[in-house]
Design an enzyme around this catalytic site. Structure first.
Site, PDB file in Angstrom:
ATOM      1  N   ARG A  95     -49.861  27.671   3.576  1.00  0.00           N
ATOM      2  CA  ARG A  95     -50.679  26.789   2.730  1.00  0.00           C
ATOM      3  C   ARG A  95     -49.885  26.327   1.521  1.00  0.00           C
ATOM      4  NH1 ARG A  95     -55.070  30.776  -0.197  1.00  0.00           N
ATOM      5  NH2 ARG A  95     -53.699  32.561  -0.513  1.00  0.00           N
ATOM      6  N   ASP A 260     -42.787  39.506   2.556  1.00  0.00           N
ATOM      7  CA  ASP A 260     -42.899  38.050   2.433  1.00  0.00           C
ATOM      8  C   ASP A 260     -43.479  37.635   1.083  1.00  0.00           C
ATOM      9  OD1 ASP A 260     -45.185  39.287   3.973  1.00  0.00           O
ATOM     10  OD2 ASP A 260     -46.126  37.390   3.447  1.00  0.00           O
ATOM     11  N   ASN A 261     -43.848  38.615   0.257  1.00  0.00           N
ATOM     12  CA  ASN A 261     -44.324  38.323  -1.101  1.00  0.00           C
ATOM     13  C   ASN A 261     -43.334  38.787  -2.164  1.00  0.00           C
ATOM     14  OD1 ASN A 261     -46.712  37.236  -0.125  1.00  0.00           O
ATOM     15  ND2 ASN A 261     -47.835  39.156  -0.278  1.00  0.00           N
TER      16      ASN A 261
END
Length: 499
Positions: A95, A260-261
């Protein structure tokens, strides 16, 4: 500079089509610019759109995704990651749309980096959205906007929030909500997961290209090292150790420290189910999905090390002997401990390290945990305590330890004895402590209050709170209510990853 004069480039495309997909944002109907960070706008040399309706509409169209930037193709990037310790495989910007990058007019405002990437979050589906709708909702977008700006002013490296665009578009979550788009800024949005994707997929040529690209933009000195990939890893380890120590010392809980963060910069990235600690509970996590407390406050250092090992594993094809990568990550523990201890020493106003200081710090944290004392208030109020053993303990501070006062009272005697060995007097020490112990943080109940007002169409409370959070170490007596602990009937932070 007017927004229509902003020039964006897309250099990430030069890496090749396996690194991204070109995709236009879906945008939102009836976009409105509801919040703007004037400071973030200045980082891009942009004029904030406060009085000019035409400029405001232009901002709304561009930063909602409705009007693509002229001459620059919007992309989303592919990455992978470990989520809650499990390999999740291919992920990607589900997103997020990268509008491009622009030169920073003043690199000193940007931690020395010469450029900013500009990214939309919540502007619709991408090829990596999987089963998601690519949307973000007002609730979580407002939290991210406030948190990123609050963290920056606390002195903690983080992505910045340029503006918040809202829309009446309905978005289904646990309940029906409305859409919002946050425009985020960072020198790069490359994550640990970008390297995992290409390494674990056996795309080692692509991995090398990504490492070379990242070094050139993030840590150019690594290019001259005998082993550039190893040098990059060592830099990431050091930056991450400092970052997590900063998180711990303001009571910040990220909530979802998946690989992934995790930013290759060592900056705070992706504000999902985060919280700032109220009553001190080392085992607390605000993430309702985290049933076993993997990402609790006390676990964040260990998880950071685990994530760094995953990054090291991904870089092994370029590093060579595994022991080199292991040694690089093993340095994390000492670097974190040193950073953490130095910060706690300063938070307690101890000007010169002495034998026994570590025990004094540990005993303070134990007393706080035993009493569930408010993290922010306890440190801030401690600055008003004098070294004179006959002086009364400030009543506000004493009240924070009223459940089980005996350990606290014994600690106060030891602490005052230690203060009498300080080189600095009480007044100087208090000023120093007030400079590292914030009076204001983004407490959950405050965020909930401004979210409720925003959902009713009133963003004035959010703007006022943002103004307070821009000066977290100042006394601001006119805003004392924002410094108070949450009411006893306030709900504890309990947030999902569904936003």
């Amino acid at each position: 500079m007017r927004l229509d004069g902003l020039t964006l480039r897309q250099p990430y495309r030069a890496l090749g089509p396996e690194f991204y997909r070109a995709v236009q944002p879906q945008g939102v109907p009836a976009p409105t610019v509801s919040l703007v960070s004037d400071e973030a706008a200045r980082l891009l040399a942009l004029d904030a759109p406060h009085q000019d309706d035409d400029i405001r509409q232009l901002w709304a169209e561009l930063f909602s995704g409705n009007r693509p930037p002229a001459g620059c193709e919007t992309i989303c990037t592919v990455y992978a990651g470990h989520q809650f310790g499990n390999w999740a495989g291919q992920l990607g910007d589900g997103r997020a749309h990268l509008l491009g990058e622009t030169d920073a007019p003043d690199a000193q405002q940007n931690c020395g980096f010469p450029r900013w990437e500009v990214q939309l979050k919540g502007a619709g589906r991408t090829p990596y959205s999987r089963h998601g709708d690519g949307r973000a909702v007002l609730r979580s977008s407002l939290r991210e906007f406030l948190a990123s700006e609050a963290m920056w002013h606390l002195g903690i490296p983080t992505t910045r929030a340029l503006c918040l665009v809202t829309s009446p578009l309905p978005v289904p979550r646990e309940r029906m909500e409305t859409a919002a788009v946050v425009t985020r800024l960072a020198p790069t949005f490359v994550r640990f997961g970008h390297f995992e994707h290409f390494s674990y997929g056996g795309q080692h040529d692509a991995l090398r290209k990504l490492v070379d690209w990242t070094i050139a933009r993030v840590d150019p000195a690594c290019a001259g090292a005998d082993n550039p990939a190893l040098a990059l890893l060592q830099g990431v380890v050091a930056r991450t150790a400092r970052l997590v120590a900063q998180w711990q010392c303001v009571g910040f809980i990220h909530g979802v420290m998946n690989t992934d963060n995790m930013s290759i910069l060592g900056w705070t990235l992706d504000y999902g189910p985060f919280a700032f600690m109220d009553g001190f509970d080392p085992a607390h996590t605000p993430n309702t999905t985290d049933r076993f407390g993997r990402y609790a406050w006390a676990q964040q250092p260990a998880v950071a090390r685990w994530n760094l090992l995953a990054l090291a594993q991904a870089l092994l094809p370029l590093i060579g002997p595994p022991q080199h990568a292991v040694d690089a990550v093993e340095a994390f523990e000492a670097q974190f401990s040193q950073a953490m201890r130095a910060r706690l020493q300063a938070k307690l106003g101890l000007d010169q390290p002495q034998p026994g200081d570590d025990d004094l710090v540990d005993a303070w944290l134990a007393a706080m945990a035993e009493n569930r004392s408010d993290w922010t208030l306890s440190f801030r109020l401690l600055g008003a305590l004098g070294a004179d053993p006959s002086a009364p303990v400030p009543l506000e501070l004493e009240a924070l330890f009223a459940k089980r006062p005996h350990r606290f009272q014994a600690w106060i005697a030891d602490y005052r004895g230690r203060l009498r060995q300080n080189l600095l007097g009480d007044a100087t020490r208090k000023r120093a402590m007030d400079g590292v112990n914030p009076r204001f943080v983004l407490r959950h109940h405050l965020a909930q209050q401004v979210i409720a007002a925003a959902e009713a169409g009133d963003f004035a409370p959010a703007r006022e709170l943002l103004g307070v959070l821009r000066h977290p170490y100042a006394e601001q007596p006119e805003h004392a209510a924002y410094a108070a602990a949450p009411p006893q009937d306030a709900e504890a932070p309990a947030l999902s990853c569904s936003s």
